[in-house]
Design a protein around this motif. Structure first.
Motif, PDB file in Angstrom:
ATOM      1  N   THR A 261       0.830  -1.210   0.000  1.00  0.00           N
ATOM      2  CA  THR A 261       0.000   0.000   0.000  1.00  0.00           C
ATOM      3  C   THR A 261       0.863   1.258   0.000  1.00  0.00           C
ATOM      4  OG1 THR A 261      -1.763  -1.156   1.177  1.00  0.00           O
ATOM      5  CG2 THR A 261      -1.797   1.252   1.248  1.00  0.00           C
ATOM      6  N   THR A 262       1.953   1.223   0.778  1.00  0.00           N
ATOM      7  CA  THR A 262       2.851   2.387   0.824  1.00  0.00           C
ATOM      8  C   THR A 262       3.517   2.626  -0.522  1.00  0.00           C
ATOM      9  OG1 THR A 262       3.281   1.962   3.159  1.00  0.00           O
ATOM     10  CG2 THR A 262       4.818   3.414   2.004  1.00  0.00           C
ATOM     11  N   GLN A 263       3.957   1.551  -1.180  1.00  0.00           N
ATOM     12  CA  GLN A 263       4.588   1.695  -2.485  1.00  0.00           C
ATOM     13  C   GLN A 263       3.617   2.248  -3.520  1.00  0.00           C
ATOM     14  OE1 GLN A 263       5.977  -2.383  -2.878  1.00  0.00           O
ATOM     15  NE2 GLN A 263       8.123  -1.738  -2.633  1.00  0.00           N
ATOM     16  N   ILE A 264       2.395   1.770  -3.482  1.00  0.00           N
ATOM     17  CA  ILE A 264       1.378   2.275  -4.413  1.00  0.00           C
ATOM     18  C   ILE A 264       1.179   3.770  -4.216  1.00  0.00           C
ATOM     19  CG2 ILE A 264      -1.074   2.184  -5.002  1.00  0.00           C
ATOM     20  CD1 ILE A 264      -1.029  -0.791  -4.356  1.00  0.00           C
ATOM     21  N   PHE A 265       1.097   4.209  -2.966  1.00  0.00           N
ATOM     22  CA  PHE A 265       0.877   5.629  -2.683  1.00  0.00           C
ATOM     23  C   PHE A 265       2.057   6.477  -3.151  1.00  0.00           C
ATOM     24  CE2 PHE A 265       1.276   9.316   0.143  1.00  0.00           C
ATOM     25  CZ  PHE A 265       0.049   9.914  -0.073  1.00  0.00           C
ATOM     26  N   LEU A 266       3.272   6.052  -2.833  1.00  0.00           N
ATOM     27  CA  LEU A 266       4.453   6.839  -3.211  1.00  0.00           C
ATOM     28  C   LEU A 266       4.624   6.900  -4.726  1.00  0.00           C
ATOM     29  CD1 LEU A 266       7.019   5.663  -0.493  1.00  0.00           C
ATOM     30  CD2 LEU A 266       5.715   7.798  -0.561  1.00  0.00           C
ATOM     31  N   ASN A 267       4.383   5.799  -5.417  1.00  0.00           N
ATOM     32  CA  ASN A 267       4.488   5.810  -6.874  1.00  0.00           C
ATOM     33  C   ASN A 267       3.391   6.667  -7.504  1.00  0.00           C
ATOM     34  OD1 ASN A 267       6.712   4.103  -6.880  1.00  0.00           O
ATOM     35  ND2 ASN A 267       5.466   2.241  -7.001  1.00  0.00           N
ATOM     36  N   PRO A 271       5.533  12.536  -9.669  1.00  0.00           N
ATOM     37  CA  PRO A 271       5.273  13.046 -11.021  1.00  0.00           C
ATOM     38  C   PRO A 271       6.454  12.896 -11.979  1.00  0.00           C
ATOM     39  CG  PRO A 271       5.794  14.868  -9.576  1.00  0.00           C
ATOM     40  CD  PRO A 271       5.892  13.624  -8.735  1.00  0.00           C
ATOM     41  N   VAL A 272       7.564  12.341 -11.512  1.00  0.00           N
ATOM     42  CA  VAL A 272       8.775  12.257 -12.331  1.00  0.00           C
ATOM     43  C   VAL A 272       8.917  10.840 -12.883  1.00  0.00           C
ATOM     44  CG1 VAL A 272      11.280  12.522 -12.379  1.00  0.00           C
ATOM     45  CG2 VAL A 272       9.891  14.043 -10.952  1.00  0.00           C
ATOM     46  N   ASP A 273       9.022  10.740 -14.215  1.00  0.00           N
ATOM     47  CA  ASP A 273       9.284   9.472 -14.880  1.00  0.00           C
ATOM     48  C   ASP A 273      10.801   9.337 -15.046  1.00  0.00           C
ATOM     49  OD1 ASP A 273       9.580   7.285 -16.526  1.00  0.00           O
ATOM     50  OD2 ASP A 273       7.890   7.790 -17.820  1.00  0.00           O
ATOM     51  N   ARG A 275      12.688   7.286 -16.691  1.00  0.00           N
ATOM     52  CA  ARG A 275      13.190   7.100 -18.050  1.00  0.00           C
ATOM     53  C   ARG A 275      13.171   8.412 -18.823  1.00  0.00           C
ATOM     54  NH1 ARG A 275       9.326   2.240 -19.701  1.00  0.00           N
ATOM     55  NH2 ARG A 275       7.938   3.637 -18.543  1.00  0.00           N
ATOM     56  N   THR A 276      12.097   9.171 -18.681  1.00  0.00           N
ATOM     57  CA  THR A 276      12.015  10.465 -19.361  1.00  0.00           C
ATOM     58  C   THR A 276      13.032  11.442 -18.779  1.00  0.00           C
ATOM     59  OG1 THR A 276       9.655  10.094 -19.715  1.00  0.00           O
ATOM     60  CG2 THR A 276      10.459  12.343 -20.005  1.00  0.00           C
ATOM     61  N   TRP A 277      13.239  11.390 -17.475  1.00  0.00           N
ATOM     62  CA  TRP A 277      14.167  12.309 -16.804  1.00  0.00           C
ATOM     63  C   TRP A 277      15.590  12.149 -17.350  1.00  0.00           C
ATOM     64  CZ3 TRP A 277      13.937  16.316 -13.443  1.00  0.00           C
ATOM     65  CH2 TRP A 277      15.105  16.676 -12.771  1.00  0.00           C
ATOM     66  N   ARG A 278      15.997  10.923 -17.601  1.00  0.00           N
ATOM     67  CA  ARG A 278      17.358  10.690 -18.091  1.00  0.00           C
ATOM     68  C   ARG A 278      17.570  11.265 -19.489  1.00  0.00           C
ATOM     69  NH1 ARG A 278      16.165   5.262 -16.339  1.00  0.00           N
ATOM     70  NH2 ARG A 278      16.902   4.906 -14.210  1.00  0.00           N
ATOM     71  N   ARG A 279      16.538  11.279 -20.306  1.00  0.00           N
ATOM     72  CA  ARG A 279      16.661  11.744 -21.690  1.00  0.00           C
ATOM     73  C   ARG A 279      16.484  13.251 -21.829  1.00  0.00           C
ATOM     74  NH1 ARG A 279      13.265   7.122 -22.608  1.00  0.00           N
ATOM     75  NH2 ARG A 279      11.501   8.542 -22.892  1.00  0.00           N
ATOM     76  N   GLN A 280      16.004  13.926 -20.797  1.00  0.00           N
ATOM     77  CA  GLN A 280      15.688  15.349 -20.896  1.00  0.00           C
ATOM     78  C   GLN A 280      16.930  16.215 -20.848  1.00  0.00           C
ATOM     79  OE1 GLN A 280      12.829  15.882 -17.710  1.00  0.00           O
ATOM     80  NE2 GLN A 280      11.131  16.018 -19.157  1.00  0.00           N
ATOM     81  N   HIS A 281      16.833  17.372 -21.522  1.00  0.00           N
ATOM     82  CA  HIS A 281      17.880  18.381 -21.462  1.00  0.00           C
ATOM     83  C   HIS A 281      17.863  19.029 -20.078  1.00  0.00           C
ATOM     84  CE1 HIS A 281      19.894  22.284 -22.480  1.00  0.00           C
ATOM     85  NE2 HIS A 281      20.623  21.475 -23.248  1.00  0.00           N
ATOM     86  N   TRP A 282      18.994  19.640 -19.690  1.00  0.00           N
ATOM     87  CA  TRP A 282      19.072  20.221 -18.342  1.00  0.00           C
ATOM     88  C   TRP A 282      18.033  21.315 -18.130  1.00  0.00           C
ATOM     89  CZ3 TRP A 282      19.832  25.363 -17.505  1.00  0.00           C
ATOM     90  CH2 TRP A 282      20.336  26.128 -18.563  1.00  0.00           C
ATOM     91  N   SER A 283      17.716  22.087 -19.195  1.00  0.00           N
ATOM     92  CA  SER A 283      16.708  23.148 -19.051  1.00  0.00           C
ATOM     93  C   SER A 283      15.325  22.551 -18.787  1.00  0.00           C
ATOM     94  CB  SER A 283      16.683  24.013 -20.303  1.00  0.00           C
ATOM     95  OG  SER A 283      16.380  23.236 -21.456  1.00  0.00           O
ATOM     96  N   ALA A 284      15.027  21.429 -19.456  1.00  0.00           N
ATOM     97  CA  ALA A 284      13.741  20.767 -19.220  1.00  0.00           C
ATOM     98  C   ALA A 284      13.675  20.211 -17.797  1.00  0.00           C
ATOM     99  CB  ALA A 284      13.529  19.656 -20.237  1.00  0.00           C
ATOM    100  N   ARG A 285      14.811  19.772 -17.274  1.00  0.00           N
ATOM    101  CA  ARG A 285      14.834  19.271 -15.905  1.00  0.00           C
ATOM    102  C   ARG A 285      14.575  20.395 -14.899  1.00  0.00           C
ATOM    103  NH1 ARG A 285      19.955  15.002 -15.655  1.00  0.00           N
ATOM    104  NH2 ARG A 285      19.225  13.618 -17.334  1.00  0.00           N
ATOM    105  N   LEU A 287      12.808  23.123 -15.427  1.00  0.00           N
ATOM    106  CA  LEU A 287      11.377  23.428 -15.501  1.00  0.00           C
ATOM    107  C   LEU A 287      10.551  22.350 -14.800  1.00  0.00           C
ATOM    108  CD1 LEU A 287      11.139  24.726 -19.180  1.00  0.00           C
ATOM    109  CD2 LEU A 287      10.975  26.073 -17.087  1.00  0.00           C
ATOM    110  N   LYS A 288      10.971  21.115 -14.942  1.00  0.00           N
ATOM    111  CA  LYS A 288      10.246  20.027 -14.284  1.00  0.00           C
ATOM    112  C   LYS A 288      10.313  20.164 -12.770  1.00  0.00           C
ATOM    113  CE  LYS A 288       8.017  16.128 -14.173  1.00  0.00           C
ATOM    114  NZ  LYS A 288       6.614  16.032 -14.666  1.00  0.00           N
ATOM    115  N   VAL A 289      11.483  20.542 -12.254  1.00  0.00           N
ATOM    116  CA  VAL A 289      11.630  20.741 -10.809  1.00  0.00           C
ATOM    117  C   VAL A 289      10.692  21.851 -10.328  1.00  0.00           C
ATOM    118  CG1 VAL A 289      13.220  21.502  -9.011  1.00  0.00           C
ATOM    119  CG2 VAL A 289      13.982  19.850 -10.723  1.00  0.00           C
ATOM    120  N   ILE A 290      10.560  22.907 -11.141  1.00  0.00           N
ATOM    121  CA  ILE A 290       9.655  24.004 -10.776  1.00  0.00           C
ATOM    122  C   ILE A 290       8.206  23.516 -10.761  1.00  0.00           C
ATOM    123  CG2 ILE A 290       8.801  26.268 -11.492  1.00  0.00           C
ATOM    124  CD1 ILE A 290      11.569  26.818 -12.666  1.00  0.00           C
TER     125      ILE A 290
END
Length: 542
Positions: A261-267, A271-273, A275-285, A287-290
């Protein structure tokens, strides 16, 4: 009026109290810029028009009381940057997060539950999902006669922008032949909506019956779409035979994995994927943090029912939390939270009662369901998500309207010109790029249909529903509108003229939109914008 008195005299104590109250009620917040810097704070605190906005923040008080006079340009710069970031492409904002990630999936789930056809869903629930920011901005602006110009400017300005810039850009990117009957249907209904709005602005008020008439006209439009689709499908069926259906495949995980139940809630609230995070440019990262705090807040408060997933996005611990957070958001954001803070019998706030009931219901759901299988009433979460996301959108829209109203006061610009520029561009530029992208992919007919279908919905629902809600709050069931000078009529005339051009010139071209016609539409918009701005600054007078 207050101009009959010298500047120091309007203060309380130097006028008879009865005269002061009468004078204060006639004051508009626009007059603050005519006072000296030392008097502005007291003026905005004691003038009802400066504190009548429905937002949580009283921007005139913040601007003129918290910022020193020499830092006023800084405050205006911050407000302009705020409006720019909230409206530019409607990206990286709470509004678009609500519409795309929360609002639209829930509307799709409601449509699926009600078993609506694609045509009906497209012109009702999905149109509401696409036009929610425009509609809620108009509803917020119509809440006061002084800001009604924002709604008129935004709706008419967006209409001109879409029918000229967007349609012209589509013709430039991909010349094509439009579907004749749907095109004429949309143009005729939109012309009727614009003429009706022009007539109401001319009268200066709208009654409850007229507001209901807007909604009735949209119902007539939906029925026309349904009948047209039925006729078209019947003719197609006779010509081509019965349509063949295809089986839909199901996705099954290769390795079943059970989460706690805890894992389901945390996942679920992450909001951060990765796989997508690794491929993103630093500027996109960056903006994502914001965006992460806003996304987490929305994930914690808005349930999403996704019919495309096998479990319909059932997250038991998070959905149980939604039963608590969703109603709390509703009572604390509706009408800026004034109903949520009311005391029951002078002791218990309404939000405390809502919290107690919500915790009780949440406990029942948690102990009567499992993590693996959604309950039979899971579809009700789509209704809760729809309401909560709509209130979030309405809250953001109210703040935008309040900021734009303040910018008009400080910069001495009318609400109409702010609506037809900043608000209209912000609400339409995202649709512009989306429609151009669709046209480039080889679907120009779909793009042009989206142009007219969206603005019809925004006009009829924005004016109709916005004014209808206000008539309930007035004893005489009438909403007063205050058109701001000749600019309002220039705007109405330009929109009507652009629709007449479309109604006459497109059939004369055998419904083929060429690049030449696209260039003509763009030139028309530039000419309109020049005339509108010259009218606003009184260089052109009619």
């Amino acid at each position: 009026t207050w101009r009959s008195y010298s500047e120091p005299q309007w203060r309380r104590g130097e006028l008879d109290s009865e005269i002061y109250d009468q004078v204060k009620k006639t004051l508009f917040c626009d007059e603050v810029m005519n006072l000296s810097a030392s008097q502005r704070c007291e003026f905005v605190k004691n003038t009802p028009d400066c504190t009548s906005d429905d937002g949580f923040i009283k921007y005139p008080v913040v601007t003129f009381c918290l910022f020193p006079p020499n830092l006023l340009p800084l405050a205006i710069t911050l407000y302009v940057r705020t409006v720019h970031s909230v409206t530019k492409l409607r990206v990286y904002t709470p509004v678009i997060e609500c519409c795309v990630s929360f609002f639209c999936p829930n509307l799709s789930a409601i449509s699926s539950t009600m078993r609506l056809t694609h045509n009906v869903a497209g012109v009702t629930f999905l149109a509401l999902g696409n036009g929610a920011p425009d509609v809620f901005s108009a509803m917020a602006a119509f809440s006061h006669p002084q800001t009604a110009g924002l709604a008129v400017g935004a709706l008419f300005g967006a209409g001109i922008f879409v029918t000229t810039v967007v349609a012209g850009s589509i013709a430039l990117v991909k010349p094509f032949t439009v579907a004749s009957r749907p095109f004429l249907r949309d143009v005729v209904f939109y012309m009727a909506a614009v003429f009706w709005t022009f007539n109401i602005l001319y009268k200066g008020h709208i009654s409850m019956g007229e507001a209901v008439g807007y909604l009735a006209l949209y119902i007539a439009y939906v029925l026309t779409v349904i009948v047209s689709a039925c006729i078209y499908n019947h003719q197609k069926h006779q010509l081509n035979g019965s349509a063949q259906t295809t089986d839909e495949g199901e996705y099954e995980p290769l390795l079943p994995y059970t989460q706690s139940t805890t894992q389901i809630f945390l996942n679920a609230i992450n909001p951060v994927d990765n796989r997508t995070w690794r491929r993103q440019h630093w500027s996109a990262r960056v903006l994502k943090v914001i965006k992460v705090p806003v996304e987490v807040l929305l994930l914690l408060t808005i349930p999403v029912v996704d019919t495309d997933k096998e479990d319909h996005n059932w997250k038991r611990p998070l959905n149980c939390l939604h039963i608590i957070t969703g109603p709390l958001v509703c009572v604390l954001t509706f009408q800026s939270g004034k109903y949520g803070l009311l005391l029951i019998e002078g002791e218990v706030p309404v939000w405390v009662l809502v919290l107690c009931i919500a915790v009780f219901l949440s406990g029942i759901v948690f102990f009567t369901t499992t993590n693996e299988h959604p309950p039979r009433y899971h579809f009700l979460y789509s209704l809760l998500g729809f309401v909560v996301s709509a209130l979030w959108i309405s809250t953001v829209a109210s703040e935008i309207v309040s900021v734009l109203h303040l910018l008009g006061v400080v910069l001495r610009l009318s609400n109409t010109v702010l609506g037809l520029t900043l608000l209209a561009w912000g609400n339409s530029i995202g649709d512009c790029f989306a429609d151009i992208t669709i046209a480039r992919q080889g679907y120009p007919r779909m793009a042009i249909s989206a142009c007219f279908g969206g603005i019809i919905f925004n006009m009829l629902f924005g004016v109709g529903l916005g004014c209808l809600l206000q008539t309930f709050q007035n004893k005489n069931n009438v909403v007063m509108l205050e058109p701001e000078g000749m600019l309002c009529w220039v705007l109405s005339g330009a929109l009507g003229l652009s629709l007449i051009f479309s109604f006459i010139l497109v059939p004369l071209q055998c419904f083929h939109l060429s690049r030449v016609y696209g260039i003509f539409l763009l030139i028309f918009y530039v000419a309109f914008l020049i005339v509108a701005l010259l009218t606003e600054f009184r260089i052109i007078q009619f």
